[in-house]
Motif scaffolding. Sequence first.
Motif, mmCIF file in Angstrom:
data_model
loop_
_atom_site.group_PDB
_atom_site.id
_atom_site.type_symbol
_atom_site.label_atom_id
_atom_site.label_comp_id
_atom_site.label_asym_id
_atom_site.label_seq_id
_atom_site.Cartn_x
_atom_site.Cartn_y
_atom_site.Cartn_z
ATOM 1 N N SER A 1 48.383 48.722 33.939
ATOM 2 C CA SER A 1 47.150 48.238 33.812
ATOM 3 C C SER A 1 46.442 47.801 34.925
ATOM 4 N N THR A 2 47.247 47.438 35.906
ATOM 5 C CA THR A 2 46.623 47.006 37.360
ATOM 6 C C THR A 2 46.253 48.225 38.245
ATOM 7 N N SER A 3 47.196 49.288 38.189
ATOM 8 C CA SER A 3 46.934 50.381 39.051
ATOM 9 C C SER A 3 46.106 51.410 38.518
ATOM 10 N N GLY A 4 45.743 51.499 37.344
ATOM 11 C CA GLY A 4 44.813 52.215 36.724
ATOM 12 C C GLY A 4 45.640 53.792 36.442
ATOM 13 N N LEU A 5 46.781 53.927 37.009
ATOM 14 C CA LEU A 5 47.320 55.367 36.780
ATOM 15 C C LEU A 5 46.568 56.408 37.301
ATOM 16 N N ILE B 1 47.605 48.613 49.460
ATOM 17 C CA ILE B 1 48.388 48.727 48.359
ATOM 18 C C ILE B 1 47.976 47.858 47.192
ATOM 19 N N LEU B 2 47.970 46.487 47.257
ATOM 20 C CA LEU B 2 47.388 45.462 46.548
ATOM 21 C C LEU B 2 46.011 46.072 45.786
ATOM 22 N N LEU B 3 45.205 46.532 46.778
ATOM 23 C CA LEU B 3 43.837 46.845 46.120
ATOM 24 C C LEU B 3 43.868 48.078 45.217
ATOM 25 N N LYS B 4 44.991 48.703 45.260
ATOM 26 C CA LYS B 4 44.933 50.042 44.253
ATOM 27 C C LYS B 4 46.038 49.575 43.254
ATOM 28 N N SER C 1 54.517 38.803 42.018
ATOM 29 C CA SER C 1 53.917 37.680 42.860
ATOM 30 C C SER C 1 53.085 38.181 43.954
ATOM 31 N N ASP C 2 53.243 39.560 44.565
ATOM 32 C CA ASP C 2 52.382 40.164 45.197
ATOM 33 C C ASP C 2 51.054 40.494 44.685
ATOM 34 N N GLN C 3 51.123 41.271 43.609
ATOM 35 C CA GLN C 3 50.020 41.954 43.074
ATOM 36 C C GLN C 3 49.066 40.697 42.278
ATOM 37 N N GLU C 4 49.667 39.495 42.070
ATOM 38 C CA GLU C 4 48.956 38.505 41.639
ATOM 39 C C GLU C 4 47.838 37.884 42.578
ATOM 40 N N LEU C 5 48.114 38.144 43.827
ATOM 41 C CA LEU C 5 47.272 37.705 44.857
ATOM 42 C C LEU C 5 45.792 38.517 44.686
ATOM 43 N N GLU D 1 39.971 33.173 45.233
ATOM 44 C CA GLU D 1 39.891 33.103 46.676
ATOM 45 C C GLU D 1 40.926 34.222 47.321
ATOM 46 N N THR D 2 42.220 34.112 46.651
ATOM 47 C CA THR D 2 43.187 35.030 47.322
ATOM 48 C C THR D 2 42.778 36.600 46.985
ATOM 49 N N LYS D 3 41.787 36.918 46.445
ATOM 50 C CA LYS D 3 41.439 38.377 46.057
ATOM 51 C C LYS D 3 40.493 38.564 47.162
ATOM 52 N N LYS D 4 39.673 37.761 47.481
ATOM 53 C CA LYS D 4 38.860 37.548 48.802
ATOM 54 C C LYS D 4 39.542 38.024 49.935
ATOM 55 N N LEU D 5 40.679 37.222 50.174
ATOM 56 C CA LEU D 5 41.764 37.375 51.479
ATOM 57 C C LEU D 5 42.196 38.637 51.546
ATOM 58 N N VAL D 6 42.788 39.101 50.336
ATOM 59 C CA VAL D 6 43.217 40.611 50.245
ATOM 60 C C VAL D 6 42.419 41.550 50.606
#
Length: 336
Positions: free
Chosen positions: A218-222, A265-268, A275-279, A287-292
């Motif tokens: 669901s996060t990667s869109g595959l 990698i997190l953007l994708k 715990s990393d992808q949650e950022l 806030e964490t999304k903007k920093l990523v």
Amino acid sequence: MSILSWSCSLQLMFVLFSILSFSLQASEPPLTLNYYESNCPNVLEIVRKEMECAVLSDPRNAALILRLHFHDCFVQGCDGSVLLDDTITLQGEKKASINKHALKGFRIIDRIKNKLESECPGTVSCADILTVAARDAVILVGGPYWDVPLGRKDSKTAGYALTDLNLPSSDEGLLSIISKFLYQGLSVTDMVALSGAHTIGMGRCVNFRERIYGDFESTSGLDPMSKTYLTNLRSICPPAGGEDDKETAMDYVSPNFFDNSFFHILLKGEGLLNSDQELYSSVLGTETKKLVQKYAENAVAFFEQFSESMVKMGNITNPETYVGGEVRKNCRFVNT
């Protein structure tokens, strides 16, 4: 509770932790850049040469030392307690569940300590050695430089009971991780920047199994590349268990080079650990999304913040060491 309420609560927690941190540190002797200038002037050169040998023999050693430093500082402060072996009278931190299979690199610190004991006996603490070694490890795989304040003492105790409580786990939610960083006096910005250390190092199957058989799709869109990556991960880590210790790089793009590809990698949506992808993917991570996004777009900004945050983390102290601390002769055991 609304997202806004969560945000207000976190801000209040940060203020309270900051006050506590200030009150504890106000009475402590300051760390200084020239602490060993007169009694062990070659300390930085000795650590650097030993780390060069270690990283040249295996680039992965850089990640091992960096992880050791992180796990040390989050339990009792940066006091070398993570280096202590179990004895009849002391239960170390190495066998705590979150550390047991995750920490390596102890022999590298042993070698550096032996060199320094020959050069200037009883002078350089194991806590300082680990802090400098972590900085050099990052530099040796392409990361930034930062000055390391010195003068830490080694703890005579270990924090076994604190390890699982203080250290973030791979499947932990964003708010819980943030609270653990705030407790150490580290901000959300520090947390995201320091998470960038996962641009080097490996993850164990037991720590990413839930992710790859859970919300990875669901996060990667595959897209086709993500499908191939997921298939590869599942071949390494089967759902039924039994391969818990199998490993793969947390940054599959440049696993042995310190850069900002971790954030790409997190953007994708392809972060190996939950715990990393949650950022980037958590609905609570405005806030964490903007920093990523910022660190993915600007490697210089990431390097600058990572350096600043590493100094800040390295300055987390154990007040008890200034009263009852020591300089261990052997990093694995308290002096007799």
